[in-house]
Design a protein around this motif. Structure first.
Motif, mmCIF file in Angstrom:
data_model
loop_
_atom_site.group_PDB
_atom_site.id
_atom_site.type_symbol
_atom_site.label_atom_id
_atom_site.label_comp_id
_atom_site.label_asym_id
_atom_site.label_seq_id
_atom_site.Cartn_x
_atom_site.Cartn_y
_atom_site.Cartn_z
ATOM 1 N N TYR B 151 0.811 -1.226 0.000
ATOM 2 C CA TYR B 151 0.000 0.000 0.000
ATOM 3 C C TYR B 151 0.841 1.272 0.000
ATOM 4 C CZ TYR B 151 -3.522 -3.359 1.518
ATOM 5 O OH TYR B 151 -4.346 -4.444 1.594
ATOM 6 N N TRP B 152 2.165 1.124 0.052
ATOM 7 C CA TRP B 152 2.995 2.322 0.162
ATOM 8 C C TRP B 152 2.881 3.168 -1.106
ATOM 9 C CZ3 TRP B 152 7.965 0.018 2.924
ATOM 10 C CH2 TRP B 152 7.582 -0.388 4.208
ATOM 11 N N PRO B 153 2.963 4.495 -0.963
ATOM 12 C CA PRO B 153 2.614 5.409 -2.068
ATOM 13 C C PRO B 153 3.455 5.203 -3.334
ATOM 14 C CG PRO B 153 3.676 6.581 -0.226
ATOM 15 C CD PRO B 153 3.352 5.214 0.257
ATOM 16 N N ASP B 154 2.754 5.159 -4.468
ATOM 17 C CA ASP B 154 3.369 4.872 -5.763
ATOM 18 C C ASP B 154 4.446 5.879 -6.157
ATOM 19 O OD1 ASP B 154 1.858 2.646 -6.172
ATOM 20 O OD2 ASP B 154 0.296 3.679 -7.319
ATOM 21 N N ASP B 155 4.279 7.117 -5.712
ATOM 22 C CA ASP B 155 5.176 8.174 -6.199
ATOM 23 C C ASP B 155 6.485 8.259 -5.418
ATOM 24 O OD1 ASP B 155 4.072 9.028 -3.872
ATOM 25 O OD2 ASP B 155 3.523 11.036 -4.567
ATOM 26 N N HIS B 156 6.809 7.227 -4.633
ATOM 27 C CA HIS B 156 8.028 7.279 -3.819
ATOM 28 C C HIS B 156 9.186 6.488 -4.426
ATOM 29 C CE1 HIS B 156 5.886 9.471 -0.861
ATOM 30 N NE2 HIS B 156 6.650 9.165 0.168
ATOM 31 N N ASP B 157 9.003 6.031 -5.680
ATOM 32 C CA ASP B 157 10.079 5.319 -6.380
ATOM 33 C C ASP B 157 10.618 4.146 -5.559
ATOM 34 O OD1 ASP B 157 11.988 4.649 -8.265
ATOM 35 O OD2 ASP B 157 13.444 6.138 -7.566
ATOM 36 N N TRP B 158 9.729 3.226 -5.210
ATOM 37 C CA TRP B 158 10.140 2.046 -4.461
ATOM 38 C C TRP B 158 10.864 1.066 -5.370
ATOM 39 C CZ3 TRP B 158 9.796 2.482 0.570
ATOM 40 C CH2 TRP B 158 8.844 3.373 1.097
ATOM 41 N N PHE B 159 11.869 0.433 -4.852
ATOM 42 C CA PHE B 159 12.533 -0.614 -5.630
ATOM 43 C C PHE B 159 13.025 -1.715 -4.694
ATOM 44 C CE2 PHE B 159 15.515 2.818 -4.763
ATOM 45 C CZ PHE B 159 16.588 2.152 -4.187
ATOM 46 N N VAL B 160 13.268 -2.876 -5.302
ATOM 47 C CA VAL B 160 13.760 -4.030 -4.555
ATOM 48 C C VAL B 160 15.274 -4.085 -4.718
ATOM 49 C CG1 VAL B 160 13.746 -6.561 -4.458
ATOM 50 C CG2 VAL B 160 11.600 -5.295 -4.856
ATOM 51 N N SER B 161 15.968 -4.299 -3.605
ATOM 52 C CA SER B 161 17.409 -4.510 -3.719
ATOM 53 C C SER B 161 17.828 -5.656 -2.820
ATOM 54 C CB SER B 161 18.168 -3.226 -3.382
ATOM 55 O OG SER B 161 17.742 -2.708 -2.150
ATOM 56 N N LYS B 162 19.030 -6.137 -3.042
ATOM 57 C CA LYS B 162 19.509 -7.267 -2.243
ATOM 58 C C LYS B 162 20.945 -6.998 -1.806
ATOM 59 C CE LYS B 162 21.183 -9.939 -6.209
ATOM 60 N NZ LYS B 162 21.165 -11.246 -6.884
ATOM 61 N N ILE B 163 21.337 -7.659 -0.739
ATOM 62 C CA ILE B 163 22.721 -7.548 -0.291
ATOM 63 C C ILE B 163 23.509 -8.740 -0.839
ATOM 64 C CG2 ILE B 163 24.282 -7.467 1.701
ATOM 65 C CD1 ILE B 163 22.036 -6.172 3.304
ATOM 66 N N VAL B 164 24.524 -8.434 -1.643
ATOM 67 C CA VAL B 164 25.433 -9.479 -2.119
ATOM 68 C C VAL B 164 26.461 -9.673 -1.007
ATOM 69 C CG1 VAL B 164 27.054 -10.165 -3.921
ATOM 70 C CG2 VAL B 164 25.058 -8.746 -4.492
ATOM 71 N N ILE B 165 26.290 -10.767 -0.265
ATOM 72 C CA ILE B 165 27.009 -10.936 1.005
ATOM 73 C C ILE B 165 28.501 -11.205 0.804
ATOM 74 C CG2 ILE B 165 27.126 -12.280 3.144
ATOM 75 C CD1 ILE B 165 24.152 -12.890 2.852
#
Lengths: 232, 232
Positions: B151-165
């Protein structure tokens, strides 16, 4: 939060710079410019005894710990506190992850504050009366609010240190973070009552919210319906 | 911990280097060599759906957030997890601060792990099928285990990232921290059961430990004696 929470994460600049000494990884800096690596570690803290808030985070650390080794090279640290770490569960609905609820530790309404400053040792042995008194207050408060600390092994070189605050970054609402005025922060009077009263109030509140939570859970299980615990 | 916990503190190298631009403070580096400042921020994460553990922490962040701004300058991060943040209170006795008890978030037996690596965006739009699938898995898992995120606001440029350990620092026992072998870490099979079963088990355990805790508390209040909840 600086007065009520038990622990936070202390971030330092890591002195373990060999982590990325991997020749296979061409995207990392060469050994001529070692990478700058942050390191976050769990630290319990107090800002004074139960009935007095100084606003200054005091830590009890050992020189054997990685964070304290880091600090000898660069004593600029951040202490990150989150309402999600509050032991009063049930009361911090905005932090609680739940089906059909809005709560989440990453939600702005689950407040977090990042305190940045220099970590400085509070030394009782440098012949300054004021520092000796500060050490006594801080160590007594740490042992009062973290009872197990007084039993920690003598041979680990434990010492009291404090963060001399330069910056406070607060996210507690939608609309982005605020930078707090440090002078104004220190001028706030929490109006704390006597230590016994505080304990009683905390215990009562805790019990009440636990009871509410459990009642609602049982209700939800009985009726096989989702009961919204968040008040939305 | 990487599979069961909800959130951790993400430490980055701060790009807010103006914090210490105070000429009054002679102990700080001059402006010719800006100080290196760590910044810790609260991030929810998952390592996969409830019934599958990848061991890789996936985050859901906004480019508007301070941490993600920091990462554009230096993407080496640490993610700090502690058993003290477990929502299953009562079961982590070694983390619980209490009169007459040994528990404390700073106690080594209250396990903490610091995962250091590079934060890399998982981009569904770069025409690589594998990354597209990884993105789908990660976003679905984030939304499954952190329902409010969807539900987080669309205009906040959300993206998925990961930690390469690159490194895992673990403190879970007296005697100092261990550096985990990352390859061995990834080879561990948690033997997770079906998602529904996990939920049921967690709920039952949670209820049981809450009931125990409350019963002991009430007992202690009735008898006005301290009941040791820690099993020591």
């Amino acid at each position: 939060m600086v007065h009520t929470l038990d622990y936070g994460v202390l971030s330092t600049i890591s002195t373990r710079t060999d982590i990325f000494n991997d020749d296979d990884d061409e995207t990392l800096p060469s050994s001529s410019s070692p990478p700058v690596i942050p390191f976050g570690n769990v630290y319990s803290f107090v800002d004074g005894p139960c009935n007095k808030s100084t606003g200054i985070p005091y830590l009890y650390g050992s020189s054997m710990d990685q964070s304290m080794k880091d600090v000898t090279s660069n004593n600029v640290v951040s202490l990150t506190l989150t309402e999600a770490s509050s032991s009063r569960d049930g009361s911090k609905n905005s932090c609680v992850v739940q089906q059909g609820g809005w709560g989440d530790p990453e939600m702005p309404t689950c407040a977090r504050v990042v305190i940045t400053g220099k970590l400085v040792r509070v030394d009782p042995n440098n012949n300054e009366e004021e520092e000796e008194m500060e050490f006594e207050m801080a160590q007594t408060s740490l042992f009062q609010r973290h009872p197990s600390m007084s039993y920690w092994p003598d041979d680990h070189d434990w010492f009291v240190s404090k963060i001399v605050i330069s910056d406070m970054w607060l996210l507690d609402m939608f609309g982005g973070a605020s930078i707090l005025d440090v002078d104004r922060y220190f001028s706030i009077d929490l109006g704390l009552v006597d230590v016994v009263d505080v304990d009683v109030v905390v215990k009562e509140e805790q019990e009440k919210s636990r009871m509410m939570m459990m009642m609602k859970r049982h209700l939800a299980e009985q009726t096989k319906m989702t009961v919204n615990l968040h008040g939305f």
